[in-house]
Write an enzyme that holds these catalytic residues in place. Structure first.
Site, mmCIF file in Angstrom:
data_model
loop_
_atom_site.group_PDB
_atom_site.id
_atom_site.type_symbol
_atom_site.label_atom_id
_atom_site.label_comp_id
_atom_site.label_asym_id
_atom_site.label_seq_id
_atom_site.Cartn_x
_atom_site.Cartn_y
_atom_site.Cartn_z
ATOM 1 N N ASP A 180 7.287 20.995 -55.781
ATOM 2 C CA ASP A 180 7.887 20.123 -55.022
ATOM 3 C C ASP A 180 9.398 20.629 -54.686
ATOM 4 O OD1 ASP A 180 8.390 17.748 -53.652
ATOM 5 O OD2 ASP A 180 8.501 16.387 -55.455
ATOM 6 N N ALA A 181 9.275 21.387 -53.696
ATOM 7 C CA ALA A 181 10.848 21.930 -53.362
ATOM 8 C C ALA A 181 11.350 21.342 -51.952
ATOM 9 C CB ALA A 181 10.510 23.521 -53.350
ATOM 10 N N LYS A 182 10.291 20.926 -51.176
ATOM 11 C CA LYS A 182 10.609 20.363 -49.978
ATOM 12 C C LYS A 182 11.362 21.299 -49.027
ATOM 13 C CE LYS A 182 10.767 15.724 -51.752
ATOM 14 N NZ LYS A 182 10.474 15.957 -53.168
ATOM 15 N N ARG A 183 10.941 22.468 -48.830
ATOM 16 C CA ARG A 183 11.778 23.447 -48.038
ATOM 17 C C ARG A 183 11.631 23.398 -46.651
ATOM 18 N NH1 ARG A 183 14.777 24.968 -52.063
ATOM 19 N NH2 ARG A 183 13.784 26.272 -53.594
#
Length: 281
Positions: free
Chosen positions: A104-107
């Site tokens: 869950d890095a929301k890049r």
């Protein structure tokens, strides 16, 4: 199976066929159970995180469909935290090879930069899937979308209080999040590797998303500490054709107890969430 050979969607579909829809978030960076403070003092933060992960995964691995790790809780601790993040992901592959791990890095950036983010997430860390921002469009996400064996969960309707500032803005009779869902379903999913992130705190939004993207898998956070109703969310998430979703909870599971029974309590919470999802049928 090497990291490169792992196929997120094969793993996920296998879990869904087994009626395993719980995704446990291993977000450790803010607190530790009391028994792990001795490990922290004697061996350092990375070792404490590894002990934490091993205990939670051992207690829940037979129940869950996936694990999700928010990279921020590890990156905040610098090189030691990032090293622990990598070790945890790769250790889960060893402990439970059939359980996928979502980063869950929301890049979200231009394609040139996203290629490096993709190399970091899938190559260095070994994640099976990642969360991404849609704001810069399909072209910017090509480095993720082009990896057909990796999951790409596009933020659609999130759980925060400010979600409606942009996501709920209406244009042509549809809020932006509905347009995002439709765009992903109709144009971005050429490799059949896209998913959508839709929070459990708004079941109406999940239903709207299902109307335009009935076959896109969903990642549904927000049923634990954020207070989303499990039954409402699961009812809304059911597709007309198949059940393809993960219901994610983090703090409410991994921090169910701070005492010696922390792993056992995490298992109890995981089983309770699993049973709630099964009650929907």
């Amino acid at each position: 199976m090497t990291v490169a050979q792992r196929d997120f969607w094969e793993l996920a579909n296998d879990k869904w066929r087994q009626n395993k829809f719980v995704c446990v978030g291993l977000d450790f960076g803010t607190q530790l159970p009391i028994p792990l403070y001795s490990v922290l003092q004697e061996q350092g933060l990375g070792a404490a995180f590894m002990h934490f992960a091993r205990a939670i995964v051992a207690a829940t691995g037979d129940v869950v469909g996936a694990y999700k790790i928010n990279s921020a809780f590890y990156e905040a601790h610098g090189t030691e935290g990032i090293s622990a993040l990598r070790r945890i992901i790769r250790s889960i592959h060893e402990w439970y090879p059939t359980i996928p791990v979502i980063l869950d890095a929301k890049r979200g950036d231009i394609a040139f930069t996203n290629e490096r983010y993709a190399q970091y997430a899938f190559g260095f860390l070994g994640a099976d899937a990642i969360t991404v921002h849609p704001y810069m469009g399909q072209e910017s996400l090509a480095p993720f979308l082009g990896r057909s064996n990796k999951g790409v969960f596009v933020l659609c309707r999130t759980t925060g209080d400010g979600a409606d500032e942009f996501q709920g803005a209406v244009n042509d009779d549809n809020p932006l999040y509905v347009r995002v869902a439709a765009r992903v379903a109709e144009h971005w999913n050429k490799n059949q590797n896209c998913g959508l992130v839709v929070g459990a705190t708004n079941p109406h939004a999940i239903r709207r998303v299902r109307e335009v993207a009935p076959d896109i898998p969903l990642l549904i956070p927000g049923v634990g500490a954020q207070g989303g109703d499990v039954l409402d969310a699961v009812s809304a998430a059911h597709s007309a054709t198949e059940r393809t979703f993960f219901v994610s909870a983090s703090r409410s599971i991994v921090f169910a107890s701070f005492m010696d029974d922390f792993a056992g309590r995490a298992r109890q919470r995981t089983l309770a969430l699993h049973e709630q999802i099964q009650a929907r049928g």
